[in-house]
Design a protein around this motif. Structure first.
Motif, PDB file in Angstrom:
ATOM      1  N   LEU A  19      48.288 103.319  -1.120  1.00 26.08           N
ATOM      2  CA  LEU A  19      47.191 103.743  -1.834  1.00 26.08           C
ATOM      3  C   LEU A  19      46.078 102.545  -1.263  1.00 26.08           C
ATOM      4  O   LEU A  19      44.807 102.947  -1.060  1.00 26.08           O
ATOM      5  N   TYR A  20      46.167 101.355  -1.146  1.00 26.84           N
ATOM      6  CA  TYR A  20      45.402 100.306  -0.597  1.00 26.84           C
ATOM      7  C   TYR A  20      44.588 100.716   0.604  1.00 26.84           C
ATOM      8  O   TYR A  20      43.437 100.577   0.670  1.00 26.84           O
ATOM      9  N   ASP A  29      36.525 109.145  -1.203  1.00 23.65           N
ATOM     10  CA  ASP A  29      37.382 110.153  -1.015  1.00 23.65           C
ATOM     11  C   ASP A  29      38.250 110.374  -2.709  1.00 23.65           C
ATOM     12  O   ASP A  29      38.120 109.332  -3.134  1.00 23.65           O
ATOM     13  N   GLN A  30      38.978 111.432  -2.720  1.00 28.95           N
ATOM     14  CA  GLN A  30      39.801 111.405  -4.034  1.00 28.95           C
ATOM     15  C   GLN A  30      41.165 111.713  -3.783  1.00 28.95           C
ATOM     16  O   GLN A  30      41.525 112.347  -2.881  1.00 28.95           O
ATOM     17  N   SER A  31      41.980 111.090  -4.555  1.00 30.49           N
ATOM     18  CA  SER A  31      43.442 111.514  -4.451  1.00 30.49           C
ATOM     19  C   SER A  31      43.880 112.611  -5.293  1.00 30.49           C
ATOM     20  O   SER A  31      43.661 112.605  -6.823  1.00 30.49           O
ATOM     21  N   ILE A 134      43.478 100.676  -5.802  1.00 28.67           N
ATOM     22  CA  ILE A 134      42.365 101.645  -5.374  1.00 28.67           C
ATOM     23  C   ILE A 134      40.886 100.648  -5.439  1.00 28.67           C
ATOM     24  O   ILE A 134      40.323 100.594  -4.419  1.00 28.67           O
ATOM     25  N   PHE A 135      41.178 100.035  -6.623  1.00 29.12           N
ATOM     26  CA  PHE A 135      39.842  99.355  -6.721  1.00 29.12           C
ATOM     27  C   PHE A 135      39.931  97.906  -5.806  1.00 29.12           C
ATOM     28  O   PHE A 135      38.769  97.258  -5.516  1.00 29.12           O
TER      29      PHE A 135
END
Length: 212
Positions: A19-20, A29-31, A134-135
């Motif tokens: 994810l990173y 983008d969106q997962s 992600i963040f």
């Protein structure tokens, strides 16, 4: 550490490591796999282990359930039922139980503390597992607030190093500050903000205080 917990942890770390870099390369983008991962029993078990190993697990929310009581009944059944509620859309978070705790060093003063149910803490922990990498990929290197492995001491050390003289004079000594101005802001209340601007290069006006 039991084998199942170790296997769950390895699987979760594998997803986080993917994810990173994905978030770094695709910030907008969106997962589409997120919900499937979040409701995976391996993730819920991993989140449960974190909640159960925390001393706060002895404190119940509004439903009166503690980690000990859930284990006495069956933690596997607890997690399977939680997974079913999440996937069916039946899950609803419960209100947080409010408790007043004393303020450190302030006798007679208290601050409110919201205590979620164990069930909600597990769901929050599962979401954090995937939201964190992600963040993390989007944060600036100078962001220190509420990040794993970072704290106020690290932020102060960064500021100390950033304020050290960087430029050398003819005698090769570093005695010039890297920034000509130092700005400090403090909020006294919701309507008053004090800004102190200090000239670090020894100019005529040493400081300016403005309030509004």
């Amino acid at each position: 550490m039991d084998t199942d917990h170790w296997t769950d942890k390895v699987w979760v770390l594998g997803i986080q490591r993917k994810l990173y870099p994905w978030s770094k390369a695709n910030p907008d983008d969106q997962s589409r796999d997120m919900w499937g991962w979040l409701t995976d029993l391996r993730v819920l078990r991993h989140a449960w282990q974190r909640v159960a190993s925390n001393k706060g697990g002895r404190t119940a929310g509004v439903d009166g359930m503690t980690v000990g009581r859930i284990r006495n009944r069956s933690e596997h059944r607890f997690l399977v039922d939680l997974q079913a509620d999440l996937r069916s859309g039946a899950y609803r978070p419960s209100p947080a139980r409010r408790k007043l705790i004393p303020k450190a060093g302030k006798r007679g003063q208290f601050r409110p503390l919201g205590i979620p149910t164990i069930r909600d803490r597990v769901v929050q922990g599962a979401a954090k597992i995937f939201l964190e990498p992600i963040f993390e990929a989007q944060f600036w290197h100078v962001s220190y607030g509420f990040r794993p492995g970072r704290n106020t001491h690290g932020a102060l050390e960064y500021i100390r190093r950033a304020a050290l003289p960087q430029k050398r004079d003819k005698d090769t000594r570093r005695n010039r500050l890297p920034y000509p101005w130092v700005i400090e802001g403090t909020s006294k209340d919701a309507s008053t903000i004090s800004i102190i601007i200090t000239c670090s290069s020894g100019c005529a006006s040493a400081s300016v205080i403005d309030e509004w």
